[in-house]
Design an enzyme around this catalytic site. Sequence first.
Site: not given
Length: 800
Positions: A503, A507
């Site tokens: 996840y 980022y």
Amino acid sequence: MAVSKITLHYAQTTGGSNEAAAAFPWNTPKKAVNPYLDPAEFAPESALSNLIALYAVDNEQEQLRRETLSDEVWERYFFNESRDPVQREMEQDRLISHAKTAREQQRFNPDLVIIANVGAQPAHISKPLLERIKYFHSLGRAKAYSRYLQKTIRPCLERLERVRDSQVSASFRFMASHDGLEGLLVLPEMNQDQVKRLSTLVAAHMSMCLDAACGDLFVSDDVKPEEIRQAWERVAAEAMRLEVIPPAFEQLRRKKRRRKPVPYELIPPSLARMLCADWWYRKLWQMRCEWREEQLRAVCLVNKKASPYVSYEAVIHKREQRRKSLEFFRSHELINEDGDTLDMEDVVNASNSNPAHRRNEMMACVKGLELIAEMRGDCAVFYTITCPSRFHATLNNGRPNPKWTSATVRQSSDYLVDTFAAFRKAMHKAGLRWYGVRVAEPHHDGTVHWHLLCFMRKKDRRSITALLRKFAIREDREELGANTGPRFKPELINPRKGTPTSYIAKYISKNIDGRGLAKEISKETGRSLRDSAEHVSAWASLHRVQQFRFFGIPGRQAYRELRLLAGQAARVQGERKAGAPVLDNPRLDAVLAAADAGCFATYIMKQGGVLVPRKHHLVRTAYELNDEPSAYGDHGIRIYGIWSPIAEGKICTHAVKWKKVRKAVDVQEAAADQGACAPWTRGNNCPPVENLNKSGGDLPDIKTMNEKELQDYLHNMGQKERRELTARLRLVKPKRKTVYKQNISEQQRLQLEAELTARGFEGSASEIDLLLRGGSIPSGAGLRIFYRNHRLQEDDKWRQ
């Protein structure tokens, strides 16, 4: 009747009156004298006639020169508006008439007022806006053009004035009223040289303030420390008027309840900095860049329609800064007392400054948190927190946000930090605990938002989520309504869909170097995440935003020092047995072994585990004062090594002192190796082969082989040689077809010209033709701009 017949017969016999008149010799017509039609009539040329003609030409030119000079002198000294009242009155009447005409036109056409206001702005504002206005005007849609001026450009100019008023305070204007400091009012319009001159004047002003304070306070030779502190306060007050926090202000300022004595030893280095022009240059240049960026945000030049996250100007400045840093590293080396040298570029690339190393370390840390959460039975939740709309300068469609209150990017970051601090205080009061990592990244207009990957007990998940939602939406709650998703979005990570590391991996990568995200397209900007990594890096550097933050775990600096210590021990001990202890204490050696293996999960557990206060960690980072003072007379703090509360003493990991020196360059060798790229000297900069031929040497023997010999040679090559040959062949760029040229419409050409101009290029026909033929334009830092698939792209591998 008989006379008439005789006359008619005579006329017919002589052929008319003209022929009869020409019959007499005295009536014969004479030829006209025309020297242009009859060159034979010219007088014969002689040396005297040529000399007379030259003198005539010289006299004519001298007369013209005197008349011209006389007119210039008359117009310069007599016939001008400053000396001739009649001419001055006529010039004033002309200007007034022109102004009245323009005013009358603007009264009937308000669009001209907006264009005139845009033209009156500084170049960094007016140039890109006028290019956009020109582009909309070229579309030929009058209503859309007028709507763009009224709905977009005019609000942008109004917002720009509000931003300028918020930047320049009353105390700042008072400082600008001093002699020589008027440039403070136009600080965003200055370049580096102008800021350097201004910083010198500011430092001189601070020096005069210190002299005046010393003259007023030091009445005797016996000066007390408190009097020196009062003189420091006067200089610090002047610095505060420039929106600059003085050095050591928190330690030296007056407090009602001071627990520790005043550190008077911090006053000399603080004064030395406030009197230094270089220190003021860094402060003023940082202020100039931030103010300039906020002005560009105010006029909608920082968004996904123009330049996402940060302006192109800031990106280009970051490239230039990185290029200069790279040149500095390549021209210097590190040397110790024994004479050993290290290449500075290799040292920097091997450190945590390398984006690849920084990304790998953070991914290893997140993976360690994931393993610990599985062992503890904790759940993972992914949170997204966004600022209220008053912090966003631009809407999603690129238009001005009417709710924006001129809040800066730094203020949006401070808002999230304060919100998180208040939430953390309430969470600890409620007995709730969590650990994880926080990632700060920008919206398309530069506003900060946070992504948090948090691990917690399953029974505490609902309470923590509800408490965090309460603090995330407590300001401007009415604008959200029933849907709180735009401000706060929680997502429970399902192990069936992906791990917590997967996840957060995207980022982390897109905020460092975009590794592995070339094919990923951002939903917010519509661009590749790898291409956006450079903009994000420039955004974080400009606005001083901390992008990554781990919480609830031991510090990572001690992890780095332990790995450094393990490497040093391996080099000293040489052929030691695998698994042999390095430290005498088994608990400390277990922490070192976990760090040396690169297992963050084991390292965290050996340090004491997650959610453990720092005072209970086994290994911590040790610091010491520098041996040599800095340029301002103080001794800074540097890393010494590690220490532990369960062991005596400290372990030094930086025993060898290294100094930075410039590399010694042999000019003759550099000229022979680099050819025309060598520094300019009196020698010839021909290529090495030509120099060799001229000096009488033999040309290098280049071996040739036929196809069969080539096949045999390739067949007998080893695997390593094949890889090297393949790598060299990949570096060879294919030749561009001379007849290749992309066909685009006129509207696409205008759009391409506008994009080039917005990026700082001229946007001329030659540049556009070069891009359409498959060429590229260098944009700095080894990158090039090229045009492909009707889109302007930027990369360092544009040929591949």
